[in-house]
Write a protein that holds these residues in place. Structure first.
Motif: not given
Length: 548
Positions: A121-140
């Motif tokens: 949810v954080f990467p999805l909302i963050g990238c939707t609101l900010n077109k210059d953002w990108s994410f590396v999403a980490i989980d175990v």
């Protein structure tokens, strides 16, 4: 008390979503919304199916995001997650200004989300609101990662969001080191860690339920963890026991891997602090959301000690308020010269008790009934104060007003009445005099009246300017935040305006008329859109003077 008024200033959910309208628009949400006998909308926050569909619908309605949430995984609450994203936006804005001042323009913002969850949810909302953002999403968790990848692909954001499975023992540090070795600069790290230390047993909860159920104050639906059978827990405090009961809810669907971690959130974030001391400026800003205020206190102490040692340059704390739930946020940086203390933060303010006036039984202005008092107040507002910006809501036991105004029309009422009386007397005296004398006197009176009018006009203009200045001074920070929000919104992937622009008022107050046994009581409270509370006190005194 609802904490929505203390949400981040750009959070669109400060204005409660209209569930009835959402049910009309989204057929999948409609089965979970009903109306009671009075026509009031009812939504069951203890139903995990309803909560899951609520999250799915809000993400679609407000962000044009299509997501699926597995039945056995945590259901993220959108307003809370948005609060954190907006806090990170403020941190990034501060960082951009700092780098720009040092001759470095940021073209792409790279963030790391530790423990991204099934929804990402954080990467999805963050990238939707900010077109210059990108994410590396980490989980175990492989199941969580599979769901996260599916949701990212579903929204065609896979070019900007990369999901990586990490080792629970080594954590995120090797991934950051590899990214740095590849020449990538990470601008921020964010995480919403599990805050339970144990798997709580049903037997222990049953023993404690009777003792703590009456003390539960937070909405169960807002809690993002669950309880599983396992080792018998060791409660450190009554607060932990309360949380244990709250998390034993049908609305909580998360697994222990999402809600429980050895040592709780304090140990989890402490390890991130240790890693930050090793990684240094490979990540420019580190941050975390916290579920316990006690955790914030402990982690602040750890970070302060590192600041004193000169290893951490600055840090900032904030509150994430939504519904009946409060979370806390903390961010720190090792970048010399980057002062995070200047970042605007939110904090819930404990409400003051209402102003209370017990109406005298022998009233001359109206009958001693709630309806008559209400009619008298409406008459005063409309006819005496010329104020039409108010709403009236009548229930079985009380009548409630919501009164708003941009100008002060209630102060100096006696002075205004005296001036009017003096003008009427002057006009009456002038009509009894001879023609010549009347003309002379009338000329003099006109001059005087003109001077008085000028004085009144100047006073009104001064008062209005004072009100405008007050509005400007009190809301200047808000306006700057809205300007930043407008800048961010222009960068949105979608064209919808996500910002709820709130209008501030010189007066924003509630007035309730109710009966306590045989006595009628008036209660007034300053509401969240008022620039100050003094206006409520002035209007309260005005009603006391005129309700007798």
């Amino acid at each position: 008390m609802s904490l929505n008024a203390f949400m981040h200033s750009r959070n669109i959910y400060r204005k409660r979503p209209d569930f009835a309208e959402m049910a009309k628009t989204y057929a999948s949400f409609a089965p979970f919304v009903r109306h009671d006998s009075r026509g009031k909308v009812v939504f069951d926050y203890n139903d995990c199916h309803a909560l899951r569909q609520l999250t799915i619908t809000l993400l679609k309605k407000d962000f044009d995001l299509e997501v699926r949430i597995p039945a056995d995984r945590l259901i993220p609450t959108v307003p809370q997650r948005l609060n954190y994203i907006l806090f990170v936006e403020d941190l990034v804005s501060k960082l951009k200004d700092f780098l720009r001042g040092n001759g470095r323009e940021v073209l792409e913002v790279i963030g790391v989300d530790v423990g991204t969850g099934c929804c990402a949810v954080f990467p999805l909302i963050g990238c939707t609101l900010n077109k210059d953002w990108s994410f590396v999403a980490i989980d175990v968790d492989p199941v969580t990662i599979e769901s996260a990848v599916d949701n990212i692909n579903r929204n065609h954001l896979n070019p900007r969001i990369k999901v990586i499975e990490c080792n629970e023992e080594t954590g995120f540090a090797p991934i950051v080191q590899q990214m740095s070795a590849n020449g990538q600069r990470i601008h921020f790290l964010m995480t919403n860690p599990p805050f339970f230390e144990h798997n709580y047993s049903d037997e222990e909860e049953d023993e404690e339920e009777e003792d703590i159920e009456s003390n539960v104050t937070e909405s169960k639906a807002q809690m993002d963890c669950t309880l599983e059978s396992g080792d018998k827990p060791v409660f450190k405090s009554k607060v932990d026991r309360k949380r244990a009961l709250r998390h034993k809810s049908s609305a909580n669907t998360s697994k222990p891997i999402e809600s429980v971690v050895s040592g709780g959130e304090v140990e989890f974030v402490s390890k991130i602090i240790e890693n930050s001391l090793q990684l240094k400026d490979k990540v420019l800003i580190y941050s975390s959301m916290l579920g316990k205020k006690s955790s914030l206190k402990q982690l602040k102490s750890i970070i302060k000690s590192e600041v004193q040692r000169g290893l951490i340059h600055s840090f900032v704390c904030t509150e994430f308020c939504q519904g009946l739930t409060k979370r806390w946020g903390i961010a720190w940086t090792l970048v010399s010269g980057l002062n995070l203390r200047d970042v605007a933060v939110t904090k819930a303010i404990k409400p003051k008790p209402p102003l209370v006036y017990y109406l005298p039984p022998l009233m001359k202005s109206c009958e001693y009934t709630i309806d008559s008092v209400s009619q008298r107040i409406q008459s005063l507002l409309k006819e005496d104060l010329k104020l039409d910006s108010f709403d009236v809501k009548k229930t079985r036991k009380r009548i409630e007003f919501r009164i708003r105004s941009q100008t002060n029309v209630w102060s100096n009422q006696r002075k205004r009445r005296r001036e009017m009386k003096r003008q009427l007397e002057s006009q009456s005296m002038s009509s009894d005099k001879s023609d010549n004398s009347a003309i002379d006197d009338q000329n003099g009176m006109n001059i005087s009246a003109n001077n008085e009018s000028k004085d009144q006009l100047n006073e009104t203009v001064s008062r209005k300017r004072g009100s405008d200045d007050m509005d400007c001074d009190s809301s200047g920070h808000e306006l700057s935040m809205n300007a930043e929000a407008e800048y961010q919104t222009k960068k949105c992937k979608t064209s919808r305006d996500l910002l709820w622009e709130q209008e501030l008022y010189l007066l924003d107050t509630s007035l309730a008329i109710r009966r306590d046994k045989q006595t009628i009581i008036i209660e007034m409270e300053t509401k969240e859109l008022a620039t100050n509370s003094e206006s409520t006190h002035q209007l309260f005194q005005y009603f006391k003077n005129n309700l007798n």
